[in-house]
Design an enzyme around this catalytic site. Structure first.
Site, short mmCIF file in Angstrom:
data_model
loop_
_atom_site.label_atom_id
_atom_site.label_comp_id
_atom_site.label_asym_id
_atom_site.label_seq_id
_atom_site.Cartn_x
_atom_site.Cartn_y
_atom_site.Cartn_z
N GLU A 124 -55.88 -79.28 94.42
CA GLU A 124 -56.05 -80.66 94.88
C GLU A 124 -57.09 -80.65 96.02
O GLU A 124 -56.99 -79.81 96.91
CB GLU A 124 -54.74 -81.24 95.40
CG GLU A 124 -54.88 -82.71 95.72
CD GLU A 124 -53.56 -83.38 96.16
OE1 GLU A 124 -52.53 -82.68 96.26
OE2 GLU A 124 -53.61 -84.59 96.40
N ALA A 265 -49.07 -77.33 102.69
CA ALA A 265 -48.47 -76.88 101.44
C ALA A 265 -49.01 -77.71 100.29
O ALA A 265 -49.68 -78.72 100.50
CB ALA A 265 -46.96 -77.04 101.50
N GLU A 267 -47.97 -79.24 96.23
CA GLU A 267 -46.84 -79.54 95.35
C GLU A 267 -47.06 -79.19 93.88
O GLU A 267 -46.45 -79.82 93.01
CB GLU A 267 -46.53 -81.03 95.46
CG GLU A 267 -47.58 -81.98 94.83
CD GLU A 267 -48.62 -82.54 95.81
OE1 GLU A 267 -48.85 -81.91 96.87
OE2 GLU A 267 -49.20 -83.60 95.53
N HIS A 300 -40.81 -82.57 101.44
CA HIS A 300 -41.96 -83.38 101.02
C HIS A 300 -42.54 -82.85 99.70
O HIS A 300 -42.73 -83.61 98.75
CB HIS A 300 -43.02 -83.36 102.12
CG HIS A 300 -44.26 -84.13 101.82
ND1 HIS A 300 -44.48 -85.39 102.33
CD2 HIS A 300 -45.35 -83.84 101.06
CE1 HIS A 300 -45.65 -85.83 101.89
NE2 HIS A 300 -46.20 -84.91 101.12
N GLU A 301 -42.79 -81.57 99.65
CA GLU A 301 -43.40 -81.01 98.42
C GLU A 301 -42.42 -81.13 97.26
O GLU A 301 -42.82 -81.44 96.13
CB GLU A 301 -43.82 -79.55 98.63
CG GLU A 301 -44.75 -79.29 99.80
CD GLU A 301 -45.95 -80.22 99.89
OE1 GLU A 301 -46.44 -80.67 98.84
OE2 GLU A 301 -46.39 -80.51 101.03
N1 B3K Z 1 -50.98 -82.85 98.30
C1 B3K Z 1 -51.21 -81.81 99.25
C2 B3K Z 1 -52.45 -81.98 100.06
C3 B3K Z 1 -53.69 -81.62 99.36
C4 B3K Z 1 -54.87 -81.66 100.30
C5 B3K Z 1 -56.15 -81.46 99.61
N2 B3K Z 1 -57.27 -81.41 100.55
C6 B3K Z 1 -50.03 -81.61 100.15
C7 B3K Z 1 -49.15 -82.76 100.33
O1 B3K Z 1 -49.53 -83.82 100.77
O2 B3K Z 1 -48.01 -82.67 99.98
ZN ZN Z 2 -47.89 -84.93 100.03
#
Ligand code: B3K
Ligand code: ZN
Length: 880
Positions: A124, A265, A267, A300-301
């Site tokens: 991501e 982190a 997900e 959260h994850e």
């Molecule tokens: N979704 C990821 C963050 C990704 C960041 C990319 N630069 C973690 C989170 O928000 O749970």
């Molecule tokens: Zn997130």
């Protein structure tokens, strides 16, 4: 200077993908310097528009392209720096691509890279294109089968998303594992890990009776630091079932902790990858705050499995769809696990410290941005934290049950789809039969609304009239603003602190009598009249921070003192103390600027004393009451920022309180002295926070006895929380004790890289005058590395982001240091470089001399050769 033609992506240009992918079959042959990636993807046209097939790619070495088994000649496709185009792809077919990548050279930590000798991935937002050519956008969702081949001795553990379906040994002695993920997912959720890792295992039974194997993989030697993360995971899984009816959907859930990671982190479906900082904890190495953070991030994850993975984003402009919602969910989880009011206070503190300045500065953007150059720059406090506030406001408007109904409908409608923020709001509307059209403005309008509240009491009529005005200042690209729908929760407090019942004029009598109500404040100027108010009340406003606004009131200091002692809404009680203290500190700042010496106003200390004497208060809450507003928060309220004066005034203010309440603080510290063995639970953490807040006051008194207490705590404490508090207090007091503590800490934890980050940070944020010289020296410390994001954040990021008075030093050295660091990091890791740039963008708030110095540094950054899009976007927006 970077050419100005860098292209921005616009929300309004969104078009559905020309081709969809049904299934992805990947084979990896892992070698540190040349990994072969063999990809077979089943593709079909999305409409018969006859567009060419365009695949994204970045830093890939292309070996071959075939369609349905036929190898293409080089004139049958078009290859350029960032894409591979196949002009005549059939309506449906299998595309086979072989590429080579170099994980060792990947210092951007995006795509496939090495951390501590192990392979891992971060995709991501757009990292998958650094692994293979692919339509790398979240609205292309496919099932994946992944086969990982690697040397068995070096990489005994081979992981990817979904279920392990087969494994074996190759003729050359290497081994392989095949993973299959039955859930369609966007490429950004793809993950792969291969390495020599230790495992901490447990099991969770879902409420429908399914056993889920839970594994946390860490570098050898860290197995004993996984228990808290595992416990947090199990509690999150249970909580999501209880609160939202959401169950886990596979038989296995893996977490891998790595040392080199750009954020906290990620997900990835069933294979979360974590920064080791957000997993590893033991009483000797992690503070209470870190335990709490681990719990929140693990949750959260995990929560993303539904809000993000099962239902994902149509495009990256919708990022807040998953992030705002998941932040709200993790905040609610922590509120349930710990103290809800304290959690709310902490979250608002963070919002004010990070999001408010962002929203009033050059990088201001709505929670659903309209354009970006580099999407990684939009994982911001606005998208996350303000996004979470916007979800919270909807929950406040719809009520707990209404919100749940909306969420149920959202999943029912959109499971396995990539959708928009509007789809989310529509589900909330349809499930509740309400119109949220006006509310939608929160998604598109940037800036923090400023609300002015004034009131009057009519003793004869027994009525109380509250007048609210709202205004949002212009932000870049948005000159005119409209009034927002603000859920504004209020209460009226009688002279003995009792909650008065509220009756709004014009409302029917049959509703329940309540002592708090949420006003629908949706115009620029609005008046609310409460009737049958039998005494002159003190209003308690924006209770529990019902809306993310800046509130200004005509409270007198007596009102604030009264609220500080009586408000039953814990948040507003705390906020009254913050406002009161800020006002007094600002008054002292004025004196300093006029060349006088500031005087401490003892009235505030009296109110603090009342709180200390109130034994009904939760220690964790009292600790919050004792924590003064930060230098940043106070400075935010000045027309022209003067960090040095604020730091000085705040320190005189703190010493004033400390002296006035010396006995109370000593009692708090000594009486509450805990002899129980350390436990990270929230009650014990709250007790420690209070004791340490008291020690914080004692430490600023120039008294050898007090200094002894701090030193003794450093020497004898059995846990990192107390040890770290003592160390950071000592770090602010120049002298022998300081040097001794820092060097002891260093030798004790030389082998623990995460603890060494704390040691870096404590020096970077120290208030000693030569903090920057120390930071510069530490750059050559053997434990520091520009390649490790945690180190960069601990030393450079902490200095520029959390030591405002030193960063804004008169000689401009702080600015030069940050610009030098960014220029250096630009070529190593652009994401990390651009993340620490923001403090230079605050030049508009400074005086002319500082403005000039800051702008010079921004220009110097912009003049750098080979400037990344990441840094270019933030630096150019900051300067303009
Ligand atoms: N979704 C990821 C963050 C990704 C960041 C990319 N630069 C973690 C989170 O928000 O749970
Ligand atoms: Zn997130």
């Amino acid at each position: 200077m970077k050419n100005a033609q860098v292209k921005a992506t616009q929300l309004k240009d969104y078009v559905a993908p020309a081709f969809l992918v049904d299934h992805v079959d990947l084979a990896f042959f892992l070698k540190p310097e040349a990994t072969k990636v063999h990809s077979k993807i089943k593709i079909r046209q999305n409409s018969n528009s006859k567009k060419p097939l365009v695949l994204d790619g970045d830093e890939l070495r292309l070996d071959s392209v075939s369609i349905d088994g036929r190898v293409l000649s080089t004139d049958e496709y078009l290859l350029n720096e960032f894409s591979l185009t196949v002009p005549d792809f059939p309506a449906e077919g299998e595309l086979e691509i072989v590429t080579f990548i170099d994980p060792v050279q990947n210092t951007k930590l995006e795509g496939l890279y090495l951390s501590g000798g192990n392979f891992c991935t971060q995709c991501e937002a757009e990292g998958f294109r650094r692994i293979t050519f692919y339509p790398d956008r979240p609205d292309v969702m496919a099932t994946y089968t992944v086969t990982v081949h690697a040397d068995k001795a070096s990489y005994p553990i081979l992981l990817s998303n979904g279920n392990l379906i087969d494994q074996g040994v190759n003729e050359d002695g290497s081994h392989w594992a095949r993973w299959d993920d039955p859930f369609p997912k966007p490429s950004y959720l793809f993950a792969l890990v291969a390495g020599d890792l230790a495992c901490h295992e447990d099991v969770f039974k879902t409420r429908s009776g399914q056993d889920v194997t839970l594994k946390i993989f860490v570098e050898h030697g860290n197995e004993d630091k996984c228990a808290y993360a595992m416990d947090s995971l199990i509690r999150s899984m249970k909580w999501d079932e209880d609160r939202f009816g959401l169950e886990y959907d596979l038989d296995i859930f893996n977490i891998v902790a790595v040392s080199d990671f750009n954020m906290g982190a990620m997900e990835n479906k069933s294979l979360n990858i974590f920064n080791s900082k957000c997993i590893l904890a033991s009483p000797d190495t992690a503070t209470d705050m870190e335990f709490e953070r681990i719990e929140a991030i693990v949750a959260h994850e995990y929560f993303h499995n539904w809000t993000g993975n099962r239902v994902t984003c149509r495009d990256w402009f919708q990022l807040s769809l998953k992030e705002g919602l998941t932040v709200y969910r993790d905040q609610e989880f922590t509120a349930d696990m710990r103290s809800a009011p304290v959690k709310r206070i902490q979250d608002v503190r963070t919002l004010r410290a990070r999001q408010f300045p962002e929203d009033s500065g050059p990088l201001s953007h709505p929670i659903r941005p309209e354009s970006y150059i580099e999407i990684n720059n939009f994982y911001t406090s606005t998208v996350y934290e303000k996004g979470g506030e916007v979800i919270r406001m909807m929950a406040e408007i719809l009520g707990k049950e209404g919100f749940r109904k909306g969420l149920d409908l959202y999943f029912k409608r959109h499971d396995n789809q990539a959708v928009t923020c509007d789809d989310f709001v529509a589900a909330m509307e349809d499930a509740n039969g309400v119109d949220l059209n006006h509310f939608r403005l929160w998604y598109s309008q940037a800036g923090t609304p400023e609300v002015e509240a004034s009131w009057s009491y009519d003793a004869e009529e027994k009525s109380f009239t509250l007048t609210l005005d709202q205004l949002t200042a212009p932000t870049p690209g948005q000159k005119t603003k409209q009034p927002l729908l603000i859920p504004f929760t209020v209460g009226l407090i009688g002279e003995n602190g009792e909650e008065l019942s509220l009756k709004l004029q014009g409302e029917s009598d049959d509703g329940p009598v309540t002592s708090r109500c949420t006003l629908r404040f949706d115009q620029e100027h609005q008046t609310f009249k409460f009737i049958d108010v039998h005494q002159r009340p003190t209003p308690s406003l924006n209770r529990n921070f019902s809306a993310p606004i800046k509130l200004s009131t005509k409270y007198t200091t007596e009102d604030l003192g009264f609220l500080m002692g009586h408000d039953k809404d814990a948040f507003s009680r705390w906020d009254a103390a913050q406002t009161y203290a800020s006002r007094l500190i600002l008054k002292m700042v004025q004196t300093i600027q006029e060349g006088g010496s500031p005087k401490f106003d003892a009235q505030y200390a009296e109110k603090v004393a009342l709180n200390i004497a109130d034994k009904s208060l939760d220690p964790a809450f009292l600790a919050q009451m004792l924590t003064l507003p930060s230098v940043d928060y106070v400075t935010e309220q000045m027309e022209v920022a003067d960090f040095a004066a604020v730091e000085k005034a705040r320190s005189v203010f703190k010493v004033g309180i400390a002296k006035a309440l010396f006995e109370q603080f000593k009692d708090l510290y000594l009486v509450a002295n805990d002899t129980m063995p350390y436990s990270p639970d929230s009650i014990s953490a709250g007790r420690r926070a209070l004791r340490n807040a008291a020690l914080g006051y004692l430490s600023v008194i120039d008294d050898p006895e007090c200094l002894k207490l701090v030193v003794a705590q450093f020497d004898t404490s059995d846990n990192m929380t107390d040890r770290m508090v003592a160390l950071s207090l000592l770090a602010d007091i120049p002298g022998e004790e300081r040097e001794k503590a820092l060097s002891e800490f260093e030798s004790r934890y030389a082998d623990n890289t995460l603890v060494m980050d704390k040691w870096f940070a404590v020096q970077a944020t120290s208030t000693i005058p030569n903090a920057l010289d120390e930071v510069k020296k530490l750059l050559s410390h053997s434990a520091f590395s520009y390649k490790n994001p945690n180190k960069v954040r601990a030393l450079i990021g902490a200095f520029s982001g959390a030591n405002p008075a030193r960063f804004h030093a008169e000689d401009g050295e702080g600015y030069r240091f940050l610009a030098d660091s960014i220029i250096r990091l630009n070529s190593i890791n652009p994401q990390v470089a651009s993340k620490i740039l923001a403090p230079l963008g605050s030049w508009r708030r400074m005086n002319a001399t500082h403005q000039k110095m800051m702008k010079t540094e921004l220009q110097r950054i912009l003049d750098t050769e080979n400037l990344s899009n990441d840094v270019y976007e933030i630096a150019s927006k900051s300067l303009s």
